[in-house]
Design an enzyme around this catalytic site. Structure first.
Site, PDB file in Angstrom:
ATOM      1  N   ARG A 173      88.620   2.743  46.926  1.00  0.00           N
ATOM      2  CA  ARG A 173      88.947   4.108  46.501  1.00  0.00           C
ATOM      3  C   ARG A 173      89.883   4.147  45.288  1.00  0.00           C
ATOM      4  NH1 ARG A 173      90.711   6.814  52.068  1.00  0.00           N
ATOM      5  NH2 ARG A 173      90.888   4.634  52.715  1.00  0.00           N
ATOM      6  N   GLN A 216      91.253 -15.171  52.235  1.00  0.00           N
ATOM      7  CA  GLN A 216      90.189 -14.620  53.076  1.00  0.00           C
ATOM      8  C   GLN A 216      88.968 -14.417  52.181  1.00  0.00           C
ATOM      9  OE1 GLN A 216      90.885 -10.660  54.579  1.00  0.00           O
ATOM     10  NE2 GLN A 216      89.671 -10.989  56.433  1.00  0.00           N
ATOM     11  N   ASP A 220      99.832  -2.763  51.224  1.00  0.00           N
ATOM     12  CA  ASP A 220      99.703  -1.458  50.566  1.00  0.00           C
ATOM     13  C   ASP A 220     100.561  -0.398  51.237  1.00  0.00           C
ATOM     14  OD1 ASP A 220      98.353  -1.073  52.926  1.00  0.00           O
ATOM     15  OD2 ASP A 220      96.435  -0.537  52.018  1.00  0.00           O
ATOM     16  N   GLU A 273      91.423   4.012  67.526  1.00  0.00           N
ATOM     17  CA  GLU A 273      91.300   4.604  66.191  1.00  0.00           C
ATOM     18  C   GLU A 273      90.890   6.074  66.314  1.00  0.00           C
ATOM     19  OE1 GLU A 273      92.277   3.125  63.514  1.00  0.00           O
ATOM     20  OE2 GLU A 273      92.661   1.243  64.575  1.00  0.00           O
ATOM     21  N   ASN A 299      99.941   4.871  65.685  1.00  0.00           N
ATOM     22  CA  ASN A 299     100.201   3.524  65.185  1.00  0.00           C
ATOM     23  C   ASN A 299     100.466   3.575  63.677  1.00  0.00           C
ATOM     24  OD1 ASN A 299     100.196   0.722  64.743  1.00  0.00           O
ATOM     25  ND2 ASN A 299      97.965   0.707  64.468  1.00  0.00           N
ATOM     26  N   LYS A 352     113.936  -0.527  13.374  1.00  0.00           N
ATOM     27  CA  LYS A 352     113.232  -1.677  13.941  1.00  0.00           C
ATOM     28  C   LYS A 352     113.927  -2.966  13.516  1.00  0.00           C
ATOM     29  CE  LYS A 352     110.148  -4.017  12.125  1.00  0.00           C
ATOM     30  NZ  LYS A 352     109.902  -5.408  11.595  1.00  0.00           N
ATOM     31  N   TYR A 356     113.357   5.409   7.612  1.00  0.00           N
ATOM     32  CA  TYR A 356     112.872   4.210   8.304  1.00  0.00           C
ATOM     33  C   TYR A 356     113.729   3.025   7.876  1.00  0.00           C
ATOM     34  CZ  TYR A 356     110.208   0.029   9.357  1.00  0.00           C
ATOM     35  OH  TYR A 356     109.843  -1.206   9.807  1.00  0.00           O
ATOM     36  N   ASN A 378     126.238   5.027   4.642  1.00  0.00           N
ATOM     37  CA  ASN A 378     125.522   6.280   4.851  1.00  0.00           C
ATOM     38  C   ASN A 378     124.131   6.163   4.239  1.00  0.00           C
ATOM     39  OD1 ASN A 378     126.060   9.456   5.499  1.00  0.00           O
ATOM     40  ND2 ASN A 378     124.682   9.211   3.759  1.00  0.00           N
ATOM     41  N   SER A 409     119.374  10.138  -1.114  1.00  0.00           N
ATOM     42  CA  SER A 409     118.164  10.645  -0.475  1.00  0.00           C
ATOM     43  C   SER A 409     116.915  10.086  -1.154  1.00  0.00           C
ATOM     44  CB  SER A 409     118.133  12.169  -0.543  1.00  0.00           C
ATOM     45  OG  SER A 409     119.216  12.707   0.168  1.00  0.00           O
TER      46      SER A 409
END
Length: 471
Positions: free
Chosen positions: A21, A78, A108, A160, A175, A356, A371, A382, A410
């Site tokens: 599911r 299994q 789960d 069940e 249960n 960065k 940037y 500044n 600027s």
């Protein structure tokens, strides 16, 4: 395990299911909750009861589960999934040299807590029963198996929900899917469980009726913690479990002195640490191994991942990925700090700024629309509006160094590799392709030396002239 009781304790965790599911190629137990595989929450709960060893029963995407969980656990594969009883039977060879009690859990069920497991284990030891089932008085859980008890209170069988007759369906005790058993009981009775059912599978719940019929006492302990019963079978269940885990995390933080204005819109992963007197505003997400200091204000709408934030920092409407922000700095709104960015104490990174792999020195300002990549910005420098470090030449990245107290006008383009000396300045709109000496003023395209900055920094009236820079 309780310190006063030396009884050895092991665990078997069933993690072989495909999870049809979920509609995913990923193993169901590896689907993430608050940034971690859901299986990890079960393993964490087991650590709280100090199990000696854990056997993970794996099947679907077995190699994937092994890789994520690592060598700290034992594994039983299994290969053909024939039911939960068969899964536990598959795990028994990994316990062939073990004598003691065994907790059996589903991988789960990420909401199971160590406290609930301790409750189950303690009740099992106190009763002396061969098998103990975790149950709840919860008639609202209509899809759960019903507990049928004997007159003396022991459990006779588990039915069940789809197999219940009307009287059994009316029973309120259900249960929850966690068990504690003597390992000898498992060895004796699991091989006897049949598969005469519609699915042709060996059900673990059938162990209860088989043991009870043989005169082996089966007990049950009722827990009031119904949240522990939530298993994850679909993406909707996954989201519900995430909400519960997040609520628990926020509750612990608030008890430790953190203010969370709106828990419903705040998301904090378990690896995060937040200092007292920090305020988290709505829409904030803290992820990974993030560490936040004291007295900060985060948000609204801040996303911080694997980052370190000092004391008294303000971050709003911004994204931080593997970044560091030192004390009393401010970030945002709408800033983006990419990996290996370090913002010094008292520095300011403003709106629509991207940083960065750079160091912004103490008290430096990058107020807006800039940037800064692969750069070292000195203290009190500044950076004017619209400035960019042109760090990539099409082949390699290069570094920009901006000295202490430098003033970048600027819309300056700094073409790396380039150095701007301490106290130097660039005129608005400059394209800087060569190093600028300390205290110098450059302007133009490409930028050329003008008079030294000291010669133009004061107008006749004693005021600093406007060169088009932003602060």
């Amino acid at each position: 395990m309780t310190p006063q009781d030396p009884t050895p304790l092991a665990s078997i965790v069933l993690a072989a299911g495909k999870g049809t599911r979920m509609k995913s190629e990923r193993a169901k137990v590896l689907h993430p909750l608050l940034g971690r595989p859901m299986l990890f929450y079960v393993l964490d709960a087991l650590q709280e009861v100090q199990v000696e060893r854990t056997v993970l029963v794996i099947g679907h995407e077995a190699d994937q589960v092994r890789q994520v969980c690592g060598p700290a656990h034992r594994y039983a594969e299994q290969t053909v999934q024939r039911g939960t009883g068969h899964a536990v039977l598959t795990a028994l060879p990994a316990l062939e040299d073990f004598e003691g009690q065994v907790l059996i859990l589903y991988g789960d069920m990420p909401l199971l807590t160590g406290a609930v497991l301790q409750e189950l284990y303690a009740a099992h030891l106190a009763s002396g029963d061969d098998l103990t089932v975790l149950t709840a008085d919860a008639p609202e859980l209509r899809d759960f198996g019903r507990i049928v008890r004997q007159p003396d209170g022991h459990v006779e069988r588990i039915v069940e929900a789809r197999d219940c007759d009307p009287a059994e369906y009316a029973l309120k005790e259900v249960n929850l899917g966690a068990y504690c058993a003597k390992v000898g009981l498992l060895r004796e009775f699991l091989p006897r469980i049949g598969s005469q059912n519609a699915q042709n599978e060996i059900y673990l719940t059938d162990l209860v009726a088989l043991a009870s019929a043989a005169g082996r006492p089966v007990g049950a302990v009722q827990t009031a913690d119904l949240e522990s019963s939530l298993g994850v079978n679909s993406r909707a269940d996954l989201a519900q479990a995430g909400l519960v885990l997040n609520r628990r995390m926020l509750h612990r933080m608030m008890l430790d002195g953190v203010t969370v204005l709106d828990p419903a819109s705040t998301w904090v992963e378990p690896g995060v640490r937040v200092g007292p007197d920090t305020e988290i505003l709505p829409g904030t997400m803290l992820s990974g191994q993030t560490v936040i200091g004291t007295g900060c204000v985060l948000g609204p709408h801040a996303r911080i991942v694997d980052s370190r934030v000092g004391d008294r920092v303000r971050i709003q409407h911004s994204v931080l990925l593997q970044a560091e922000v030192e004390d009393e700095a401010t970030v945002g709104p709408f800033a983006y700090l990419r990996p290996d960015s370090r913002i010094g104490p008292g520095a300011r990174v403003g709106d629509f700024v991207e940083i960065k792999n750079s160091v912004i020195g103490a008290g430096a300002k990058v107020p807006h629309l800039s940037y800064v990549g692969d750069a070292d910005v000195g203290s009190r420098a500044n950076i004017g509006c619209g400035t960019i470090t042109c760090n990539y030449d099409g082949t390699a990245k290069h570094r920009t160094v901006i000295g202490e107290g430098a003033f970048i006008g600027s819309n300056t383009s700094l073409v790396a590799p380039v150095r701007i000396g301490a106290g130097a300045a660039t005129g608005a709109g400059s394209v800087v392709v060569r190093d600028v000496p300390a205290g110098a003023l450059v302007a133009g395209v490409p930028a050329r030396p003008m008079r030294r900055r000291d010669d133009v920094c004061q107008s006749p009236d004693g005021q600093t002239p406007n060169r088009g820079e932003e602060s």
